[in-house]
Design an enzyme around this catalytic site. Structure first.
Site, PDB file in Angstrom:
ATOM      1  N   TYR A  38      -5.848 -28.079  60.101  1.00 49.38           N
ATOM      2  CA  TYR A  38      -5.145 -29.172  59.429  1.00 49.38           C
ATOM      3  C   TYR A  38      -3.789 -29.449  60.072  1.00 49.38           C
ATOM      4  O   TYR A  38      -3.231 -30.527  59.917  1.00 49.38           O
ATOM      5  CB  TYR A  38      -4.944 -28.882  57.939  1.00 49.38           C
ATOM      6  CG  TYR A  38      -6.224 -28.857  57.121  1.00 49.38           C
ATOM      7  CD1 TYR A  38      -7.444 -29.215  57.683  1.00 49.38           C
ATOM      8  CD2 TYR A  38      -6.217 -28.483  55.787  1.00 49.38           C
ATOM      9  CE1 TYR A  38      -8.610 -29.187  56.944  1.00 49.38           C
ATOM     10  CE2 TYR A  38      -7.385 -28.453  55.037  1.00 49.38           C
ATOM     11  CZ  TYR A  38      -8.572 -28.797  55.621  1.00 49.38           C
ATOM     12  OH  TYR A  38      -9.728 -28.767  54.881  1.00 49.38           O
ATOM     13  N   LYS A  55     -15.485 -16.941  60.540  1.00 45.77           N
ATOM     14  CA  LYS A  55     -16.700 -17.378  61.246  1.00 45.77           C
ATOM     15  C   LYS A  55     -16.650 -16.758  62.635  1.00 45.77           C
ATOM     16  O   LYS A  55     -16.593 -17.447  63.659  1.00 45.77           O
ATOM     17  CB  LYS A  55     -16.710 -18.930  61.281  1.00 45.77           C
ATOM     18  CG  LYS A  55     -17.984 -19.545  61.815  1.00 45.77           C
ATOM     19  CD  LYS A  55     -19.140 -19.484  60.856  1.00 45.77           C
ATOM     20  CE  LYS A  55     -20.384 -20.078  61.493  1.00 45.77           C
ATOM     21  NZ  LYS A  55     -21.620 -19.710  60.799  1.00 45.77           N
ATOM     22  N   ASP A 106     -20.190 -19.095  55.776  1.00 49.74           N
ATOM     23  CA  ASP A 106     -21.401 -19.713  55.226  1.00 49.74           C
ATOM     24  C   ASP A 106     -22.045 -18.796  54.190  1.00 49.74           C
ATOM     25  O   ASP A 106     -22.507 -19.239  53.130  1.00 49.74           O
ATOM     26  CB  ASP A 106     -22.390 -20.125  56.333  1.00 49.74           C
ATOM     27  CG  ASP A 106     -22.430 -19.139  57.497  1.00 49.74           C
ATOM     28  OD1 ASP A 106     -21.622 -18.195  57.509  1.00 49.74           O
ATOM     29  OD2 ASP A 106     -23.277 -19.305  58.388  1.00 49.74           O
ATOM     30  N   ASP A 130      -9.853 -24.135  51.696  1.00 53.78           N
ATOM     31  CA  ASP A 130      -9.867 -25.427  51.015  1.00 53.78           C
ATOM     32  C   ASP A 130     -11.247 -25.665  50.386  1.00 53.78           C
ATOM     33  O   ASP A 130     -11.389 -25.994  49.200  1.00 53.78           O
ATOM     34  CB  ASP A 130      -9.541 -26.520  52.057  1.00 53.78           C
ATOM     35  CG  ASP A 130      -9.307 -27.870  51.436  1.00 53.78           C
ATOM     36  OD1 ASP A 130      -9.223 -27.961  50.198  1.00 53.78           O
ATOM     37  OD2 ASP A 130      -9.217 -28.865  52.187  1.00 53.78           O
ATOM     38  N   ASP A 179     -12.536 -24.988  46.221  1.00 53.21           N
ATOM     39  CA  ASP A 179     -13.100 -26.072  45.403  1.00 53.21           C
ATOM     40  C   ASP A 179     -14.453 -25.658  44.834  1.00 53.21           C
ATOM     41  O   ASP A 179     -14.783 -25.945  43.683  1.00 53.21           O
ATOM     42  CB  ASP A 179     -13.261 -27.355  46.229  1.00 53.21           C
ATOM     43  CG  ASP A 179     -12.024 -28.243  46.133  1.00 53.21           C
ATOM     44  OD1 ASP A 179     -11.015 -27.780  45.577  1.00 53.21           O
ATOM     45  OD2 ASP A 179     -12.073 -29.385  46.604  1.00 53.21           O
TER      46      ASP A 179
END
Ligand code: NAD
Length: 364
Positions: free
Chosen positions: A142, A191, A223, A247, A251
């Site tokens: 980001y 990851k 994942d 992020d 959520d």
């Protein structure tokens, strides 16, 4: 104690939910003999309208000079058309960077009264959901370079993701320290089968683990973590992860606990000045209707008392008041049982919910 709180109401439902939380804070101040001074700060769409900038420098300065910041939410359709660097969300990113808050901490906890609101099966919910996601907040993709170039006659978009060892170490330490204060289990999510950033992340986490022998560190690919959060969330105590993964996962975690209207968050850096905000957005679809759930913001204020002002009893008092109000069956529309008519719960608006919580605090 005297504390200066920078207050950002923002856009959409922001003013309603922040006013509700300020009512609660003032009640706590009266009850426990504190003085909270509120300093209004314009940020987001309202700041664009007023100042032509989502976070003017003087507004950021007020936040940095405060003891902590309470934020509602920013954004809305009206400002979707302005250039990227002027969007309301840019104000938020600049605020986080300016305050140097690099750790976002989001509890994912199910309130027993709202267990039915979880989309998960009851046999999964009944095992208990109570974990925290510690997300790196001011690094990673980001904050890397974003560019679109033309290559061989077509557009090519590139977003740069990078992390330094020290950026990973400081968030890693928050993860370990948080786990130490809770159940002693830290799950590092990355990851590393694909990304160099993740391989460095994993290496740093394992180096730090030697300094925290009382914390059990496990690794999980992002994942798999996304699947485990819905399959068996009871396995988690503290999850630590980088910005974008955090992020998305936070959520997801918010959904399994019921309404996003219930969930607070804190963002902290090296000092005690933190940024406290509910996890949801400005909900323009319900703005001004007095139906927003203020509890996420009220619990954010409660986190501020606990983590930035060292006021544990005051914070517990707010949480107990929320518990009691839920126990008595009061619900905002987002947390009403689906079968409203046959339910014994009573639907209340944003202002009324705050009043009920305030009454509980006064009565304690
Ligand atoms: P949102 O979180 O605002 O709303 C999603 C849904 O949840 C909506 O149906 C909304 O009515 C409902 N909802 C949210 N908070 C609620 C509450 N307290 N009580 C009851 N219902 C609630 O997400 P969105 O619709 O994707 O975004 C709306 C705007 O908010 C956008 O401009 C977005 O950029 C912005 N946003 C801001 C923040 C922030 O300020 N931190 C975070 C996310 C989104």
């Amino acid at each position: 104690m005297n504390k200066k709180i920078a207050v950002i109401r923002g856009d959409g439902i922001g003013p309603e939910i922040v006013n509700a939380a300020l009512g609660v804070l003032s009640t706590v101040a009266d009850k426990f003999g504190h003085t909270f001074n509120y300093d209004d700060v314009d940020m987001g769409g309202c700041a664009i309208d007023k100042w032509g900038d989502p976070l003017p420098v003087e507004m950021l300065k007020k936040c940095i000079e405060s003891d902590s910041v309470l934020l509602g939410a920013v954004g809305g359709k009206k400002w979707d058309v302005v250039p990227g660097h002027m969007r309301p969300e840019k104000g938020l990113l600049r605020l986080r960077a300016g305050m140097g808050v690099y750790s976002n901490n989001r509890p994912a906890k199910i309130w027993p009264q709202l267990a039915d609101a979880s989309p998960l099966k009851s046999e999964i919910v009944d095992k208990g959901i109570d974990f925290i996601i510690v997300r790196e907040l001011i690094g990673g993709i980001y904050f890397g370079e974003h560019k679109t170039t033309e290559v061989n006659g077509e557009n090519k978009a590139t977003d740069d993701m990078s992390y330094t060892e020290s950026e990973i170490e400081r968030i890693g330490r928050i993860g370990f320290e948080t786990a130490r204060k809770r159940g002693g289990k830290l799950c590092s999510v990355e990851k590393s089968n694909v990304l160099d950033c993740s391989r460095l992340w994993k290496k740093v986490m394992h180096r730090l683990a030697k300094e925290y022998p009382d914390v059990t560190l496990t690794d999980m690919l992002v994942d798999n973590c996304a699947m485990q959060i819905v399959k068996d969330p009871s396995q988690f105590d503290v999850i630590v992860t980088e910005n974008m993964f955090g992020d998305i996962l936070s959520d997801e975690a918010s959904m399994i606990t019921g309404s996003i209207g219930m969930i607070p968050s804190s963002s902290l850096g090296n000092g005690t000045c933190g940024l406290y905000e509910p996890i949801h957005g400005s909900a323009p679809d319900i703005a001004g209707m007095d139906i927003a759930n203020p509890i996420g913001t009220i619990l954010s204020a409660s986190m501020m008392l606990k983590y930035s002002f060292d006021m544990e009893n005051e914070s517990d008092c707010i949480e107990k008041a929320v518990y009691n109000v839920l126990e008595k069956g009061y619900r905002t529309s987002d947390i009403m049982p689906q079968d409203e008519l046959s339910s014994s719960c009573e639907k209340v608006g944003c202002r009324k919910m705050a009043e009920l919580i305030i009454d509980e605090i006064k009565a304690m």
